[in-house]
Design a protein around this motif. Sequence first.
Motif, PDB file in Angstrom:
ATOM      1  N   PHE A 246       7.591  -5.494  -7.771  1.00  0.00           N
ATOM      2  CA  PHE A 246       6.150  -5.542  -7.570  1.00  0.00           C
ATOM      3  C   PHE A 246       5.402  -5.235  -8.860  1.00  0.00           C
ATOM      4  N   LYS A 247       5.952  -4.351  -9.661  1.00  0.00           N
ATOM      5  CA  LYS A 247       5.296  -4.033 -10.936  1.00  0.00           C
ATOM      6  C   LYS A 247       5.240  -5.274 -11.820  1.00  0.00           C
ATOM      7  N   ARG A 248       6.341  -6.014 -11.882  1.00  0.00           N
ATOM      8  CA  ARG A 248       6.402  -7.210 -12.722  1.00  0.00           C
ATOM      9  C   ARG A 248       5.603  -8.368 -12.135  1.00  0.00           C
ATOM     10  N   ASN A 249       5.586  -8.456 -10.819  1.00  0.00           N
ATOM     11  CA  ASN A 249       5.119  -9.679 -10.168  1.00  0.00           C
ATOM     12  C   ASN A 249       3.868  -9.489  -9.321  1.00  0.00           C
ATOM     13  N   LYS A 250       3.184  -8.379  -9.517  1.00  0.00           N
ATOM     14  CA  LYS A 250       2.005  -8.091  -8.694  1.00  0.00           C
ATOM     15  C   LYS A 250       1.001  -9.233  -8.752  1.00  0.00           C
ATOM     16  N   GLU A 251       0.800  -9.781  -9.940  1.00  0.00           N
ATOM     17  CA  GLU A 251      -0.180 -10.854 -10.102  1.00  0.00           C
ATOM     18  C   GLU A 251       0.255 -12.119  -9.368  1.00  0.00           C
ATOM     19  N   ARG A 252       1.543 -12.455  -9.470  1.00  0.00           N
ATOM     20  CA  ARG A 252       2.072 -13.623  -8.756  1.00  0.00           C
ATOM     21  C   ARG A 252       1.963 -13.428  -7.251  1.00  0.00           C
ATOM     22  N   LYS A 709      16.442 -10.336  16.831  1.00  0.00           N
ATOM     23  CA  LYS A 709      15.115 -10.188  17.441  1.00  0.00           C
ATOM     24  C   LYS A 709      14.314  -9.105  16.730  1.00  0.00           C
ATOM     25  N   SER A 710      14.920  -7.948  16.529  1.00  0.00           N
ATOM     26  CA  SER A 710      14.177  -6.836  15.921  1.00  0.00           C
ATOM     27  C   SER A 710      13.828  -7.126  14.471  1.00  0.00           C
ATOM     28  N   THR A 711      14.709  -7.840  13.758  1.00  0.00           N
ATOM     29  CA  THR A 711      14.437  -8.170  12.355  1.00  0.00           C
ATOM     30  C   THR A 711      13.243  -9.102  12.236  1.00  0.00           C
ATOM     31  N   TYR A 712      13.201 -10.131  13.068  1.00  0.00           N
ATOM     32  CA  TYR A 712      12.178 -11.165  12.903  1.00  0.00           C
ATOM     33  C   TYR A 712      10.879 -10.874  13.645  1.00  0.00           C
ATOM     34  N   GLU A 713      10.883  -9.890  14.513  1.00  0.00           N
ATOM     35  CA  GLU A 713       9.614  -9.466  15.093  1.00  0.00           C
ATOM     36  C   GLU A 713       8.688  -8.910  14.017  1.00  0.00           C
ATOM     37  N   ALA A 714       9.298  -8.339  12.978  1.00  0.00           N
ATOM     38  CA  ALA A 714       8.509  -7.686  11.924  1.00  0.00           C
ATOM     39  C   ALA A 714       8.463  -8.481  10.630  1.00  0.00           C
ATOM     40  N   ILE A 715       8.925  -9.742  10.646  1.00  0.00           N
ATOM     41  CA  ILE A 715       9.123 -10.473   9.396  1.00  0.00           C
ATOM     42  C   ILE A 715       7.836 -10.701   8.619  1.00  0.00           C
ATOM     43  N   THR A 716       6.712 -10.924   9.321  1.00  0.00           N
ATOM     44  CA  THR A 716       5.467 -11.218   8.605  1.00  0.00           C
ATOM     45  C   THR A 716       4.594  -9.984   8.396  1.00  0.00           C
ATOM     46  N   LYS A 717       5.067  -8.836   8.858  1.00  0.00           N
ATOM     47  CA  LYS A 717       4.247  -7.624   8.718  1.00  0.00           C
ATOM     48  C   LYS A 717       4.267  -7.081   7.298  1.00  0.00           C
ATOM     49  N   GLY A 718       5.258  -7.509   6.542  1.00  0.00           N
ATOM     50  CA  GLY A 718       5.288  -7.109   5.140  1.00  0.00           C
ATOM     51  C   GLY A 718       5.773  -5.692   4.946  1.00  0.00           C
ATOM     52  N   ASN A 719       5.445  -5.138   3.798  1.00  0.00           N
ATOM     53  CA  ASN A 719       5.810  -3.771   3.458  1.00  0.00           C
ATOM     54  C   ASN A 719       4.590  -3.138   2.807  1.00  0.00           C
ATOM     55  N   PRO A 720       4.581  -1.815   2.640  1.00  0.00           N
ATOM     56  CA  PRO A 720       3.366  -1.159   2.118  1.00  0.00           C
ATOM     57  C   PRO A 720       2.860  -1.741   0.806  1.00  0.00           C
ATOM     58  N   MET A 721       3.774  -2.101  -0.096  1.00  0.00           N
ATOM     59  CA  MET A 721       3.330  -2.624  -1.388  1.00  0.00           C
ATOM     60  C   MET A 721       2.653  -3.988  -1.229  1.00  0.00           C
ATOM     61  N   TRP A 722       3.185  -4.815  -0.359  1.00  0.00           N
ATOM     62  CA  TRP A 722       2.586  -6.127  -0.092  1.00  0.00           C
ATOM     63  C   TRP A 722       1.239  -5.964   0.601  1.00  0.00           C
ATOM     64  N   ASN A 723       1.212  -5.102   1.592  1.00  0.00           N
ATOM     65  CA  ASN A 723      -0.009  -4.952   2.388  1.00  0.00           C
ATOM     66  C   ASN A 723      -1.152  -4.350   1.586  1.00  0.00           C
ATOM     67  N   GLN A 724      -0.833  -3.631   0.505  1.00  0.00           N
ATOM     68  CA  GLN A 724      -1.878  -3.021  -0.323  1.00  0.00           C
ATOM     69  C   GLN A 724      -2.475  -3.997  -1.338  1.00  0.00           C
ATOM     70  N   LEU A 725      -1.877  -5.178  -1.488  1.00  0.00           N
ATOM     71  CA  LEU A 725      -2.415  -6.151  -2.432  1.00  0.00           C
ATOM     72  C   LEU A 725      -3.778  -6.639  -1.942  1.00  0.00           C
ATOM     73  N   SER A 726      -4.762  -6.541  -2.794  1.00  0.00           N
ATOM     74  CA  SER A 726      -6.117  -6.964  -2.443  1.00  0.00           C
ATOM     75  C   SER A 726      -6.405  -8.306  -3.122  1.00  0.00           C
ATOM     76  N   VAL A 727      -6.845  -9.292  -2.314  1.00  0.00           N
ATOM     77  CA  VAL A 727      -7.124 -10.624  -2.861  1.00  0.00           C
ATOM     78  C   VAL A 727      -8.476 -11.100  -2.365  1.00  0.00           C
TER      79      VAL A 727
END
Length: 993
Positions: A246-252, A709-727
């Motif tokens: 995320f540090k390297r690719n935050k902009e991407r 089932k449990s893996t893909y129920e959450a697949i689009t929820k992301g992770n804290p670093m992704w969810n904090q990206l502001s666009v």
Amino acid sequence: MYCRARFASRLASTTAVASFSPSVCSRVSSPIASPSSASSVSFWNQRYRSLSFLSSLRSLRCSAPRLHWRSPESLRILARTSVPVVERFHRRIATTASEHPFKGVMTSIPKPGGGEFGKFYSLPALNDPRIDRLPYSIRILLESATRNCDNFQVTKDDVEKIIDWENTSPKQVEIPFKPARVLLQDFTGVPAVVDLASMRDAMKNLGNDPKKINPLVPVDLVIDHSVQVDVARSENAVQENMELEFKRNKERFAFLKWGSSAFHNMLVVPPGSGIVHQVNLEYLGRVVFNSDGMLYPDSVVGTDSHTTMIDGLGVAGWGVGGIEAEAAMLGQPMSMVLPGVVGFKLSGKLRDGVTATDLVLTVTQMLRKHGVVGKFVEFYGEGMGELSLADRATIANMSPEYGATMGFFPVDHVTLQYLKLTGRSDETVSMIEAYLRANKMFVDYNEPQQERAYSSYLQLDLAEVEPCISGPKRPHDRVPLKEMKADWHACLDNNVGFKGFAVPKEEQNKVSKFTFHGLPAELRHGSVVIAAITSCTNTSNPSVMLGAGLVAKKAYELGLEVKPWIKTSLAPGSGVVTKYLLQSGLQKYLNQQGFNIVGYGCTTCIGNSGDLDESVASAISENDIIAAAVLSGNRNFEGRVHPLTRANYLASPPLVVAYALAGTVDIDFEKEPIGTGKSGKSIYFKDIWPSNDEIAQVVQSSVLPDMFKSTYEAITKGNPMWNQLSVPASMLYSWDPNSTYIHEPPYFKNMTVEPPGPHGVKDAYCLLNFGDSITTDHISPAGSIQKDSPAAKFLLERGVDKKDFNSYGSRRGNDEVMARGTFANIRIVNKLLKGEVGPKTIHVPTGEKLYVYDAAMRYKAAGQDTIVLAGAEYGSGSSRDWAAKGPMLLGVKAVIAKSFERIHRSNLVGMGIIPLCFKPGEDADSLGLTGHERYSIDLPNKISEIRPGQDVTVTTDTGKSFTCAVRFDTEVELAYFDHGGILPFVIRNLNKE
């Protein structure tokens, strides 16, 4: 203006857009004179209004709900994206829907309990006995053509061509194909979204609506190519590597997140989720769409060549260039040559101790020898029942390595069992089976098999497959495990080449001693320094992943350990793999051998292997050691895995562990011990290798449906670093001129409404002169940026520290970096350098040796065009659009080769570069060409005077001339060339809507 004589004939203009009668839908067979400018405009405007509607209709049909466990957020996104399509659909459906030329074959499929699953276009209702002999893969093309027949993009003549496949396929006829969806990963997805964003700017500059640039079919983008193995052999490796990612690719990542909201119909799966092809297999693949009650087969094109992995699920899918994928997103039909189909019959059963990886390396070698470039391969036979879905996916994944467009496995009971295992609902599976049976696309091996026609045939008794690996430089150079030691020594002796390193006899036993973190260590030729369980090829397969865990367990219990200086890593294809490794209790043994999970992504196979320890790197470099990497990937081309591993071998995950324990590829596993156990006893390969029954028992008890089932129920929820990206929520992207990751490309600058027309080549210099098998990794490397390269200089001048260079793959959103990285592979061999290896060339006018980029810029500054000379299989490997974009930016106008890889050739066309083939039996050497000549290519200046595959004359300033075939393979490709590329073609025609 795009509307030339033969293409106008093909499209058969009509006087009323809504007149879809069968008589009109038949293709006009007689030539039509080239229309006047005014009539061309009228013709195209009329045609394109219909194209727009049909694209909208296709979008409506293709926007099927995701599988039943899709998150509420992604369902909300999907519902939102369908609104504009529905509005356009309702505006025009009344005048057209009832006029479908094949409306008579539409029927419904009843549900067992009452009601119906939906309606479909029935192939049996076409009542043509030729259909029963068609390969299953061709039936998918036929269904698509039948359903989409509209008198504009698809005609009844196209349907007839496919039905008559046995007679038409040898003639290289062209057909249009409409895939149901598009698949991207972030390395190829970032430049695709960059292009879409810049196309919106181009539309605005032309005075039109930028929102016309928008995907019209579902687009799924999985971020999986950015994680690097910076941290290994640590329980915290996943978290630490993701933080660095995320540090390297935050902009991407922020750019992709912007794209997921700015463009409708686009789903982005956040980083840390898995490998794109495994996510596609376990989750995104529908097998059959049910869209608003319309049933049709799933099909997909992807910007990664290993999109073919989905073929193991019975979904027609293959890799295309990013340029082609962007056009497909925007509603353009794919023009393809109706392929031949190789029937590959499987019989018997794999012997004990033989893995799916051994099978796929055997199949790859057989198919490469047979010759399947541009063809489909379809597997059949009684041996199919012995292959799990994961085994099939492993074979399908390697289609690019054996050169086929697809390696297709028709849907059968094994497919249905896998769908249930991975969490698809019973009703969904029932619908899939009912539709495929009704449309004669389901294989039931319990019933008598009707003979199908194939273009050619191969067969393999699975019992004949033996353990093997592949290398040291190409995936199809298979080596039986029992012959590995002898083959390695032959490679040391042989001249430099695909199977040679030319090490003098007196230096072959050289030992490089060093200290590793205070411990004495040593390296020899063949010492393993990287051992990676990675890539989509194998990490989808529980049998080999759990097999690797069993090898680690047995070795640990006997007292064997992997040497600490070997960089070991495990990158699962999805979170499901982690769950079943933990469930089985085997992950702890992998950890004890150094195979800690490092992240969820392609890692080592894409060149993101990270740095070697400085002491190891120095020991290799200072003593010129030919160090080895062993990986469970699908690519092992020179310079791809790591700059310091000159020998790279593909192996099954259990063999990766075994070679890591041995510490060298210079070993005969049948005769030599791997090491000494805790009791002082020699431990052999057979002592740590699990039986097939052992593996099957662990798979049965550890791989459970709830994990999927449990893996893909959450697949689009992301992770804290992704969810904090502001666009920003903006339709147009705000380009940052100082960004070294995302940059507005120059393709559409000063673009005019009128196309530029075709171009020949006059007095061009040869930029590079290549031999055979130049890969897209050679042309546009994805790995590390070398410290003294033009790309490094560019980044340093902009304040980027070397530690933050990241990789070429991660910087594909910046054309300035990628142009400098073109032909920058450190192992590239250019004949102009007379044996010297590296990313330089000779500037012919001055004789100076320069980096390729610097030489190209000097030619461009002087207004001088350039060409590239090449041998066979030019552009093999990954479907990398930058391998065509980069040369275009360098000023390359044509590539003259003995043969091209399928996707790369079309990518060259898509960027306006002329692909030419030497005549059979000829090449640059046989013609006496040195690359120091100046070349002129005599092409007509009217597109109507150029024919697909026609001969043209190439002349040189030395008096030599020769004939080549122009590899524009279809009329559509000629249209792209007329416009200077596929994307300008799309923009101009959207501008006319």
